[in-house]
Design a protein around this motif. Structure first.
Motif, PDB file in Angstrom:
ATOM      1  N   UNK A 108      25.866 -39.491  -3.035  1.00  0.00           N
ATOM      2  CA  UNK A 108      25.592 -40.222  -4.271  1.00  0.00           C
ATOM      3  C   UNK A 108      24.756 -41.444  -3.917  1.00  0.00           C
ATOM      4  N   UNK A 109      23.668 -41.659  -4.697  1.00  0.00           N
ATOM      5  CA  UNK A 109      22.731 -42.730  -4.356  1.00  0.00           C
ATOM      6  C   UNK A 109      22.694 -43.830  -5.403  1.00  0.00           C
ATOM      7  N   UNK A 110      23.789 -44.020  -6.134  1.00  0.00           N
ATOM      8  CA  UNK A 110      23.899 -45.188  -7.000  1.00  0.00           C
ATOM      9  C   UNK A 110      23.575 -45.000  -8.462  1.00  0.00           C
ATOM     10  N   UNK A 111      23.040 -43.847  -8.852  1.00  0.00           N
ATOM     11  CA  UNK A 111      22.774 -43.628 -10.272  1.00  0.00           C
ATOM     12  C   UNK A 111      22.893 -42.142 -10.588  1.00  0.00           C
ATOM     13  N   UNK A 112      22.972 -41.801 -11.869  1.00  0.00           N
ATOM     14  CA  UNK A 112      23.228 -40.408 -12.257  1.00  0.00           C
ATOM     15  C   UNK A 112      22.052 -39.478 -12.022  1.00  0.00           C
ATOM     16  N   UNK A 113      20.876 -39.998 -11.701  1.00  0.00           N
ATOM     17  CA  UNK A 113      19.762 -39.100 -11.380  1.00  0.00           C
ATOM     18  C   UNK A 113      19.751 -38.718  -9.907  1.00  0.00           C
ATOM     19  N   UNK A 114      20.539 -39.390  -9.101  1.00  0.00           N
ATOM     20  CA  UNK A 114      20.657 -39.083  -7.675  1.00  0.00           C
ATOM     21  C   UNK A 114      22.118 -38.807  -7.346  1.00  0.00           C
ATOM     22  N   UNK A 115      22.627 -37.728  -7.902  1.00  0.00           N
ATOM     23  CA  UNK A 115      24.036 -37.387  -7.777  1.00  0.00           C
ATOM     24  C   UNK A 115      24.365 -36.867  -6.390  1.00  0.00           C
ATOM     25  N   UNK A 116      25.612 -37.083  -5.985  1.00  0.00           N
ATOM     26  CA  UNK A 116      26.095 -36.474  -4.759  1.00  0.00           C
ATOM     27  C   UNK A 116      26.212 -34.971  -4.972  1.00  0.00           C
ATOM     28  N   UNK A 117      26.085 -34.200  -3.896  1.00  0.00           N
ATOM     29  CA  UNK A 117      26.098 -32.748  -4.034  1.00  0.00           C
ATOM     30  C   UNK A 117      26.890 -32.112  -2.908  1.00  0.00           C
ATOM     31  N   UNK A 118      27.865 -31.283  -3.294  1.00  0.00           N
ATOM     32  CA  UNK A 118      28.670 -30.500  -2.368  1.00  0.00           C
ATOM     33  C   UNK A 118      28.340 -29.023  -2.544  1.00  0.00           C
ATOM     34  N   UNK A 119      28.182 -28.308  -1.442  1.00  0.00           N
ATOM     35  CA  UNK A 119      28.056 -26.853  -1.470  1.00  0.00           C
ATOM     36  C   UNK A 119      29.388 -26.303  -0.967  1.00  0.00           C
ATOM     37  N   UNK A 120      30.069 -25.508  -1.806  1.00  0.00           N
ATOM     38  CA  UNK A 120      31.384 -24.988  -1.456  1.00  0.00           C
ATOM     39  C   UNK A 120      31.398 -23.465  -1.533  1.00  0.00           C
ATOM     40  N   UNK A 121      31.905 -22.858  -0.478  1.00  0.00           N
ATOM     41  CA  UNK A 121      32.098 -21.413  -0.451  1.00  0.00           C
ATOM     42  C   UNK A 121      33.559 -21.130  -0.107  1.00  0.00           C
ATOM     43  N   UNK A 122      33.973 -19.904  -0.392  1.00  0.00           N
ATOM     44  CA  UNK A 122      35.362 -19.517  -0.135  1.00  0.00           C
ATOM     45  C   UNK A 122      35.400 -18.152   0.523  1.00  0.00           C
ATOM     46  N   UNK A 123      36.493 -17.886   1.195  1.00  0.00           N
ATOM     47  CA  UNK A 123      36.759 -16.578   1.769  1.00  0.00           C
ATOM     48  C   UNK A 123      38.062 -16.075   1.169  1.00  0.00           C
ATOM     49  N   UNK A 124      38.083 -14.807   0.757  1.00  0.00           N
ATOM     50  CA  UNK A 124      39.334 -14.244   0.243  1.00  0.00           C
ATOM     51  C   UNK A 124      40.167 -13.747   1.419  1.00  0.00           C
ATOM     52  N   UNK A 125      41.316 -13.183   1.117  1.00  0.00           N
ATOM     53  CA  UNK A 125      42.230 -12.728   2.170  1.00  0.00           C
ATOM     54  C   UNK A 125      41.681 -11.573   2.995  1.00  0.00           C
ATOM     55  N   UNK A 126      40.618 -10.927   2.509  1.00  0.00           N
ATOM     56  CA  UNK A 126      39.974  -9.842   3.259  1.00  0.00           C
ATOM     57  C   UNK A 126      38.773 -10.330   4.049  1.00  0.00           C
TER      58      UNK A 126
END
Length: 131
Positions: A103-121
């Motif tokens: 996050x860079x201090x304003x709503x035009x420069x939002x923080x960004x997370x990339x999230x992935x998941x693995x199932x039980x298989x």
């Protein structure tokens, strides 16, 4: 070092559900309406969530609720569908979130997370947005 984080219900005070930094966490949850928060966005932070003892829960950024409300940190910002809340299903074994933009201090420069998941298989997929 493995840490634990406990998912709690919205409106509950305290920081037991906030991840403080990158690392590997065992998630404890008892209800699919309970949630945990990612840490503040810091470029390169990697969070691993072992979900094998959590039936289902919500994953949120620190910007989900007041005083930080306003989508300053987003999860999976692609195609305009990014949000600051995601659902982790009961069949999820492991989640990985990487901060690719702080996050860079304003709503035009939002923080960004990339999230992935693995199932039980062992099948990897994107973490879905909450409805």
């Amino acid at each position: 070092l493995v840490k634990s984080v406990t998912a709690i219900v919205r409106g509950t005070s305290g920081s037991a559900n906030t991840i403080s930094s990158g690392g590997f966490y065992n998630v404890m949850a008892t209800d699919s309406d309970h949630f945990i928060r990612l840490p503040n966005s810091s470029l390169g932070t990697v969070v691993w969530l072992n979900c094998t003892k959590a039936p289902a829960f919500e994953l949120r950024t620190t910007s989900y609720e007041a005083p930080n409300a306003g989508n300053t940190d987003l999860i999976n910002n692609s195609g305009g569908t990014a949000d600051n809340e995601s659902v982790i299903a009961a069949d999820t074994a492991l989640v990985r979130c990487i901060c690719v933009q702080p996050f860079q201090g304003d709503t035009t420069h939002k923080g960004r997370w990339i999230c992935t998941k693995w199932d039980n298989d062992g099948v990897e997929a994107v973490v879905p947005d909450a409805d």
